[in-house]
Design an enzyme around this catalytic site. Structure first.
Site, PDB file in Angstrom:
ATOM      1  CG  HIS A   5      -0.288  -0.281   2.520  1.00 56.27           C
ATOM      2  ND1 HIS A   5       0.638   0.566   3.073  1.00 56.27           N
ATOM      3  CD2 HIS A   5      -0.391  -1.328   3.390  1.00 56.27           C
ATOM      4  CE1 HIS A   5       1.056   0.085   4.220  1.00 56.27           C
ATOM      5  NE2 HIS A   5       0.458  -1.078   4.440  1.00 56.27           N
TER       6      HIS A   5
ATOM      7  N   GLY B 236       1.882   3.109   2.305  1.00 50.84           N
ATOM      8  CA  GLY B 236       2.912   3.127   3.354  1.00 50.84           C
ATOM      9  C   GLY B 236       4.195   2.480   2.850  1.00 50.84           C
ATOM     10  CG  HIS B 237       4.238  -1.686   1.966  1.00 49.53           C
ATOM     11  ND1 HIS B 237       2.902  -2.007   1.984  1.00 49.53           N
ATOM     12  CD2 HIS B 237       4.815  -2.441   2.934  1.00 49.53           C
ATOM     13  CE1 HIS B 237       2.686  -2.923   2.917  1.00 49.53           C
ATOM     14  NE2 HIS B 237       3.814  -3.205   3.514  1.00 49.53           N
TER      15      HIS B 237
ATOM     16  N   GLY C 175       9.118   1.015   8.619  1.00 53.91           N
ATOM     17  CA  GLY C 175       8.122   2.015   8.987  1.00 53.91           C
ATOM     18  C   GLY C 175       8.034   2.218  10.495  1.00 53.91           C
TER      19      GLY C 175
ATOM     20  CE  LYS D 202       0.127  -0.105  11.190  1.00 53.82           C
ATOM     21  NZ  LYS D 202       0.622  -1.433  11.015  1.00 53.82           N
TER      22      LYS D 202
ATOM     23  CD  GLN E 274       8.877  -4.947  11.574  1.00 52.78           C
ATOM     24  OE1 GLN E 274       8.155  -5.917  11.660  1.00 52.78           O
ATOM     25  NE2 GLN E 274       8.845  -4.155  10.520  1.00 52.78           N
TER      26      GLN E 274
ATOM     27  NE  ARG F 194      -2.196  -9.081  10.413  1.00 50.76           N
ATOM     28  CZ  ARG F 194      -0.880  -9.135  10.680  1.00 50.76           C
ATOM     29  NH1 ARG F 194      -0.204  -8.032  10.899  1.00 50.76           N
ATOM     30  NH2 ARG F 194      -0.253 -10.302  10.698  1.00 50.76           N
TER      31      ARG F 194
END
Ligand code: AMP
Length: 289
Positions: free
Chosen positions: A37, A39-40, A150, A152, A156, A190
């Site tokens: 999407h 964001g990527h 990210g 987000k 991670q 998701r």
């Protein structure tokens, strides 16, 4: 515009990237699980702007899914993903199979201690071990100059930054700000699982984070006060079931007081879909460092 080169196997990818390095070109790398999407797309754009050659990986990593999680139903959309990579100017798309990445049962894992213990780590046993292990493996295959992740997925990012420092990995880890829908919902592969009513309700994560930031910026420094108010906002949304809301430092450890750089992080279930988000409450003043 011609599309990116496609590479399916580890040897093929290594060979291609060795030629890129031999030509004196810098490599930017964007690891993803596909279902790409905007964001990527931002990560690919960031890589494009700072490197001569951009590699994107698409791999739904079984190692990071728990037995009752959504590995088998995780969205897969390779043709559309390759189109998006093409539109952002990626040079190579690496799409290994599970057998390529894990030809035998994986016995070696990377773990980053307490950074992975709280927030999502407390609720998804083994998840971050799977994430960090696959990222380390992908970094070893691609050997990029810079790798893009990210904000987000802040835990991670914190884990990977720490691993890179602790293990002296020869790569710069770059964090990219979260891309949101116009109503504030963080873009996520998701989100497509959400029903229309859940999609409307899902803005509550952003609303709770904004409320927390407003309080912090108005001078409220008590984490318990901010948490209580954020939970009030989150619990006003009957379709959501809060998993956690917490204030954490850069190592994802809970804090009692808000200081520059502290983030609020949240996870909420909507039916069988779990959404996460986070926000820095008070910016670190980079000029004063
Ligand atoms: P995923 O495909 O979900 O594993 O994500 C691949 C990369 O894209 C990770 O570094 C994510 O943090 C990043 N990413 C996912 N969603 C967003 C977003 N809304 N904004 C910025 N980066 C994102």
């Amino acid at each position: 515009m011609s599309g990116p080169e496609l590479s399916k196997t580890i040897p093929e990818t290594r060979e291609r990237l060795q030629a890129v390095r031999n030509a004196g070109k810098s490599i930017g790398f964007v690891p993803t699980m596909g279902a790409l999407h905007y964001g990527h797309a931002r990560l690919i754009e960031a890589a494009r702007s700072e490197n001569d050659f951009v590699a994107v990986s698409i791999f739904v990593n079984p190692l990071q899914f728990g037995p009752n999680e959504d590995y088998s139903r995780y969205p897969r959309a390779l043709a559309a993903d390759i189109d998006l990579c093409r539109s952002r100017g990626a040079d190579l798309v690496f799409t290994p199979s599970v057998d390529d990445m894990y030809p035998e049962k994986q016995l070696t894992f990377a773990e980053v201690g307490k950074v992975g213990d709280n927030l999502c780590g407390a609720f998804r046993p083994g998840h971050f071990r799977g994430v960090v292990t696959v990222v380390l493996k992908l970094l070893n295959i691609v050997q990029p100059d810079r790798a893009y992740f990210g904000e987000k997925d802040i835990q991670q990012l914190a884990l990977i930054r720490r691993m890179a420092r602790d293990l002296a990995l020869p790569v710069r880890i770059a964090g990219v700000p979260t891309v949101r829908e116009p109503d504030g919902l963080a873009l996520s592969s998701r989100n497509r699982y959400l029903s229309p009513a859940e999609r409307t309700a899902a803005t509550v994560l952003y609303r709770a984070l904004l409320r927390s930031r407003d309080l912090a910026q108005a001078g409220e420094a008590g984490a318990s006060v901010i948490k209580k108010e954020a939970l009030r906002v989150l619990e006003s949304e009957p379709l959501g079931k809060v998993q956690y809301f917490d204030l954490v430092d850069e190592n994802m450890q809970p804090v009692d007081r808000v200081t520059p750089g502290i983030r609020a992080a949240v996870a909420v279930w909507f039916g069988s879909t779990r959404l996460i988000d986070n926000m820095e409450l008070v910016r670190i003043d980079k000029d004063s460092q």
